[in-house]
Write a protein that holds these residues in place. Structure first.
Motif, PDB file in Angstrom:
ATOM      1  N   ILE A  52       1.231  19.095 -10.697  1.00  0.00           N
ATOM      2  CA  ILE A  52       1.944  19.746  -9.589  1.00  0.00           C
ATOM      3  C   ILE A  52       2.420  18.665  -8.616  1.00  0.00           C
ATOM      4  O   ILE A  52       1.895  17.550  -8.618  1.00  0.00           O
ATOM      5  N   PRO A  53       3.406  18.979  -7.781  1.00  0.00           N
ATOM      6  CA  PRO A  53       3.829  17.978  -6.790  1.00  0.00           C
ATOM      7  C   PRO A  53       2.739  17.739  -5.747  1.00  0.00           C
ATOM      8  O   PRO A  53       2.118  18.679  -5.247  1.00  0.00           O
ATOM      9  N   GLN A  54       2.517  16.482  -5.440  1.00  0.00           N
ATOM     10  CA  GLN A  54       1.609  16.139  -4.352  1.00  0.00           C
ATOM     11  C   GLN A  54       2.369  15.432  -3.235  1.00  0.00           C
ATOM     12  O   GLN A  54       1.798  14.955  -2.278  1.00  0.00           O
ATOM     13  N   TRP A  55       3.661  15.315  -3.394  1.00  0.00           N
ATOM     14  CA  TRP A  55       4.598  14.847  -2.369  1.00  0.00           C
ATOM     15  C   TRP A  55       5.577  15.994  -2.202  1.00  0.00           C
ATOM     16  O   TRP A  55       6.460  16.210  -3.018  1.00  0.00           O
ATOM     17  N   VAL A  56       5.366  16.755  -1.111  1.00  0.00           N
ATOM     18  CA  VAL A  56       6.038  18.048  -0.978  1.00  0.00           C
ATOM     19  C   VAL A  56       6.962  18.045   0.238  1.00  0.00           C
ATOM     20  O   VAL A  56       6.564  17.606   1.323  1.00  0.00           O
ATOM     21  N   THR A  57       8.148  18.548   0.036  1.00  0.00           N
ATOM     22  CA  THR A  57       9.096  18.723   1.133  1.00  0.00           C
ATOM     23  C   THR A  57       8.871  20.096   1.751  1.00  0.00           C
ATOM     24  O   THR A  57       8.853  21.098   1.039  1.00  0.00           O
ATOM     25  N   ALA A 111       9.421  12.846  -4.277  1.00  0.00           N
ATOM     26  CA  ALA A 111       9.367  14.119  -3.554  1.00  0.00           C
ATOM     27  C   ALA A 111       9.551  15.282  -4.525  1.00  0.00           C
ATOM     28  O   ALA A 111      10.489  15.300  -5.328  1.00  0.00           O
ATOM     29  N   ASP A 112       8.606  16.214  -4.462  1.00  0.00           N
ATOM     30  CA  ASP A 112       8.655  17.450  -5.253  1.00  0.00           C
ATOM     31  C   ASP A 112       8.627  17.205  -6.758  1.00  0.00           C
ATOM     32  O   ASP A 112       9.059  18.065  -7.545  1.00  0.00           O
ATOM     33  N   GLN A 113       8.127  16.044  -7.166  1.00  0.00           N
ATOM     34  CA  GLN A 113       7.955  15.733  -8.594  1.00  0.00           C
ATOM     35  C   GLN A 113       6.497  15.976  -8.988  1.00  0.00           C
ATOM     36  O   GLN A 113       5.585  15.700  -8.209  1.00  0.00           O
ATOM     37  N   ASN A 114       6.292  16.450 -10.199  1.00  0.00           N
ATOM     38  CA  ASN A 114       4.929  16.706 -10.660  1.00  0.00           C
ATOM     39  C   ASN A 114       4.182  15.395 -10.891  1.00  0.00           C
ATOM     40  O   ASN A 114       4.672  14.502 -11.566  1.00  0.00           O
ATOM     41  N   VAL A 115       2.992  15.296 -10.345  1.00  0.00           N
ATOM     42  CA  VAL A 115       2.131  14.137 -10.592  1.00  0.00           C
ATOM     43  C   VAL A 115       1.475  14.333 -11.961  1.00  0.00           C
ATOM     44  O   VAL A 115       1.005  15.435 -12.258  1.00  0.00           O
ATOM     45  N   PRO A 116       1.442  13.319 -12.817  1.00  0.00           N
ATOM     46  CA  PRO A 116       0.961  13.512 -14.194  1.00  0.00           C
ATOM     47  C   PRO A 116      -0.426  14.143 -14.294  1.00  0.00           C
ATOM     48  O   PRO A 116      -0.626  15.053 -15.087  1.00  0.00           O
ATOM     49  N   TYR A 131       0.838  -1.203   0.000  1.00  0.00           N
ATOM     50  CA  TYR A 131       0.000   0.000   0.000  1.00  0.00           C
ATOM     51  C   TYR A 131       0.874   1.254   0.000  1.00  0.00           C
ATOM     52  O   TYR A 131       0.691   2.148  -0.842  1.00  0.00           O
ATOM     53  N   ILE A 132       1.834   1.317   0.898  1.00  0.00           N
ATOM     54  CA  ILE A 132       2.708   2.491   0.990  1.00  0.00           C
ATOM     55  C   ILE A 132       3.527   2.637  -0.283  1.00  0.00           C
ATOM     56  O   ILE A 132       3.693   3.741  -0.821  1.00  0.00           O
ATOM     57  N   ASN A 133       4.053   1.529  -0.795  1.00  0.00           N
ATOM     58  CA  ASN A 133       4.839   1.593  -2.039  1.00  0.00           C
ATOM     59  C   ASN A 133       3.988   2.072  -3.200  1.00  0.00           C
ATOM     60  O   ASN A 133       4.467   2.796  -4.083  1.00  0.00           O
ATOM     61  N   LEU A 134       2.711   1.690  -3.224  1.00  0.00           N
ATOM     62  CA  LEU A 134       1.830   2.128  -4.307  1.00  0.00           C
ATOM     63  C   LEU A 134       1.584   3.639  -4.229  1.00  0.00           C
ATOM     64  O   LEU A 134       1.545   4.322  -5.252  1.00  0.00           O
ATOM     65  N   ILE A 135       1.436   4.151  -3.014  1.00  0.00           N
ATOM     66  CA  ILE A 135       1.270   5.606  -2.850  1.00  0.00           C
ATOM     67  C   ILE A 135       2.508   6.327  -3.385  1.00  0.00           C
ATOM     68  O   ILE A 135       2.414   7.332  -4.083  1.00  0.00           O
ATOM     69  N   HIS A 136       3.665   5.810  -3.055  1.00  0.00           N
ATOM     70  CA  HIS A 136       4.907   6.422  -3.542  1.00  0.00           C
ATOM     71  C   HIS A 136       4.968   6.414  -5.066  1.00  0.00           C
ATOM     72  O   HIS A 136       5.375   7.383  -5.698  1.00  0.00           O
ATOM     73  N   ALA A 158      -1.700  12.633  -0.913  1.00  0.00           N
ATOM     74  CA  ALA A 158      -0.705  13.686  -0.694  1.00  0.00           C
ATOM     75  C   ALA A 158       0.268  13.224   0.381  1.00  0.00           C
ATOM     76  O   ALA A 158      -0.101  12.467   1.288  1.00  0.00           O
ATOM     77  N   ILE A 159       1.506  13.650   0.239  1.00  0.00           N
ATOM     78  CA  ILE A 159       2.528  13.378   1.250  1.00  0.00           C
ATOM     79  C   ILE A 159       3.201  14.696   1.591  1.00  0.00           C
ATOM     80  O   ILE A 159       3.543  15.487   0.703  1.00  0.00           O
ATOM     81  N   ALA A 160       3.380  14.948   2.882  1.00  0.00           N
ATOM     82  CA  ALA A 160       4.170  16.084   3.337  1.00  0.00           C
ATOM     83  C   ALA A 160       5.390  15.538   4.071  1.00  0.00           C
ATOM     84  O   ALA A 160       5.249  14.759   5.008  1.00  0.00           O
ATOM     85  N   GLN A 161       6.558  15.897   3.620  1.00  0.00           N
ATOM     86  CA  GLN A 161       7.797  15.477   4.266  1.00  0.00           C
ATOM     87  C   GLN A 161       8.392  16.700   4.943  1.00  0.00           C
ATOM     88  O   GLN A 161       8.798  17.653   4.280  1.00  0.00           O
TER      89      GLN A 161
END
Lengths: 192, 308
Positions: free
Chosen positions: B165-170, B156-161, B145-150, B302-305
């Motif tokens: 825009i990034p949805q995994w933000v540092t 991190a900070d990559q645009n989601v297709p 599950y976690i790997n699929l979210i990744h 979404a992920i916030a790091q």
């Protein structure tokens, strides 16, 4: 990729442990070096990264693929569609994991396989070998009795041996021509 | 550790029932094909509803007997336009998208033992091993599950297709109030306008809130945090799940989710099943299940790091 078919490309486990909990099998992913879809019955070996590649040479333990590369429990079907892997609307699948399973030659089986060189004729007790050809559907992991000798036959203690013919070629109930053989392993004569 | 006489008695009762051939009595402990209830919820099972399928729900394929269920995705629309009189709008063909959820079997290791050897244990070894094997299955579910979210959020900070825009933000500066609110804004910035409703972090990250001063948390809660600990489950308008699986959910990372209908499907066939076999003196058991998980859309992830 050519899609294998459950009826056209098959391996039958006619004797031995079969699909049992104690059967000697190996579970691993197929290497990205293999560029075609591996059919059930193809001979494979484990590479240095622990992944399946076609055929075998030297001391590589031969195995016989049970779940083909494009089976629904092996391959994510979203990977077959550019619309799901590129562009805005991508699909992300957790299953399947990409692992497949193969029977290990030393596990003591008699198989019928459709994945053999049909251009040859086979006699009972003839030795079988295979080819490492990760990019060639026609030969990669296909069983054959053609060896490296001048007689063209597979020689013990010289060629890579991954089976012994156990019966005549024959069509099964699905009208698919199969080659019966015993699983067997005799390493190729190479310097370690 | 003190001798657990009750557990030993239970072990002996099970063993004697098995050896006497009283498989029905043994069924009270663990029978063949016993349905096992999860003893603790995994992360995935707390976050997503499991849809139990039947064979009739599966979609047949032409050349494979494997299991797949096809789901449909809501088609987007091109929007409306203003037109002058005597003019029609452009035509658009109605199209849709589908995506697959494939199912695969998950198993524990197969545990074996000579039942006579279990008699020398005071602890109920069989129960401990079987309980832990269920935890192994839950851990495996959580890991994919976690790997699929990744995978869905690219990196991190990559645009989601889909969103662009990034949805995994540092986020620099640690878990302070401003950064916490900033984290909850990640999902809302996409065109889907989905708001986070549930969240996940590990137990260590959860305690970061106890560092919040009175000026950050407001009122006497800062005192309550230090005195009584931080036990809020509803925080920042999100229902939080905490986990001890820090190897899957790293420190200072928040996972946030919108409603499941904006993500995908988590499906299974039957509950997790424990197979037990006793043949003469040999005991063997393992647990298995069949599950599938796919994300057809990424707008509700979404992920916030948080970085120092």
């Amino acid at each position: 990729m050519s899609a294998s078919n459950e009826i056209l490309n098959m391996l039958e486990v006619v004797r031995g442990p079969g699909i049992e909990r104690w059967a000697l099998v190996k579970i691993a992913k197929i290497s990205d070096n293999v560029t075609f879809s591996l059919n059930q019955g193809r001979v494979v070996h484990i590479n240095a990264s622990g992944e399946f590649e076609t055929g075998g040479t030297g001391t590589q333990m031969p195995m016989y693929l049970w779940r083909p590369a494009n089976a629904l429990d092996v391959e994510k079907i979203s990977s077959r569609y550019a619309s799901m892997t590129t562009g805005a609307y991508r699909v992300y699948q957790a299953q399947p994991s990409g692992d497949t399973v193969a029977f290990v030659a030393t596990g003591g089986f008699e198989f019928w396989s459709s994945e053999y060189d049909t251009a040859q004729t086979y006699a009972i007790n003839e030795l079988l070998t295979t080819t490492v050809a990760n990019t060639t559907l026609a030969t990669g992991g296909v069983l054959t009795n053609v060896g490296t000798s001048t007689s063209d036959k597979v020689r013990p203690f010289v060629d890579y041996v991954c089976g012994v013919v156990s019966g005549p070629e024959q069509a099964n109930q699905h009208r698919t021509t199969m080659l019966p053989f015993y699983s067997y392993f005799l390493p190729q004569n190479v310097n370690p | 550790m003190p001798i657990d006489k009750m557990a030993r008695a239970e072990s002996e009762r099970f063993l004697s029932a098995v050896q006497d051939g009283h498989t029905k009595v043994a069924a009270n402990a663990a029978t063949a094909y016993t349905r096992v209830r999860m003893r603790e919820e995994g992360i995935l099972r707390r976050n997503m509803d499991l849809e139990i399928l039947t064979a009739d729900d599966l979609d047949k394929q032409l050349d494979d007997s494997g299991w797949v269920k096809i789901y449909e995705l809501e088609p987007d629309s091109p929007g409306a336009i203003s037109t002058p009189f005597a003019a029609f709008s452009p035509s658009v063909w109605i199209r849709g998208r589908r995506y697959p959820v494939q199912l695969q079997r998950i198993q524990t290791q197969r545990y074996q033992c000579d039942v006579a050897m279990l008699k020398t244990w005071d602890a109920d070894l069989r129960q401990i091993v079987s309980d832990n094997s269920i935890k192994d299955i839950l851990y495996h579910e959580d890991s994919f599950y976690i790997n699929l979210i990744h995978s869905a959020l690219i990196g991190a900070d990559q645009n989601v297709p889909w969103s662009g825009i990034p949805q995994w933000v540092t986020i620099a500066g640690g878990v302070d109030r401003d950064n916490a609110v900033e984290a909850t804004n990640i999902m809302g910035r996409t065109d889907a306008h989905v708001e986070p409703s549930t969240g996940l972090m590990n137990n260590v990250t959860w305690r970061e809130f106890m560092k919040w001063q009175r000026s950050e948390v407001g009122g006497d809660m800062a005192q309550d945090f230090i005195k009584n600990g931080f036990h809020e489950q509803e925080w920042l308008d999100i229902t939080w799940t905490t986990t001890i699986k820090r190897d899957l959910v790293p420190d200072n990372r928040w996972y946030m989710f919108g409603p499941q209908e904006f993500m995908g499907h988590f499906v299974g066939m039957d509950d997790t099943t424990m197979f037990v076999k006793v043949e003469a003196w040999m005991l063997e058991f393992f647990a298995y299940e069949i599950l599938g998980l796919s994300f057809g859309h990424t707008a509700a992830l979404a992920i916030a790091q948080f970085e120092p």
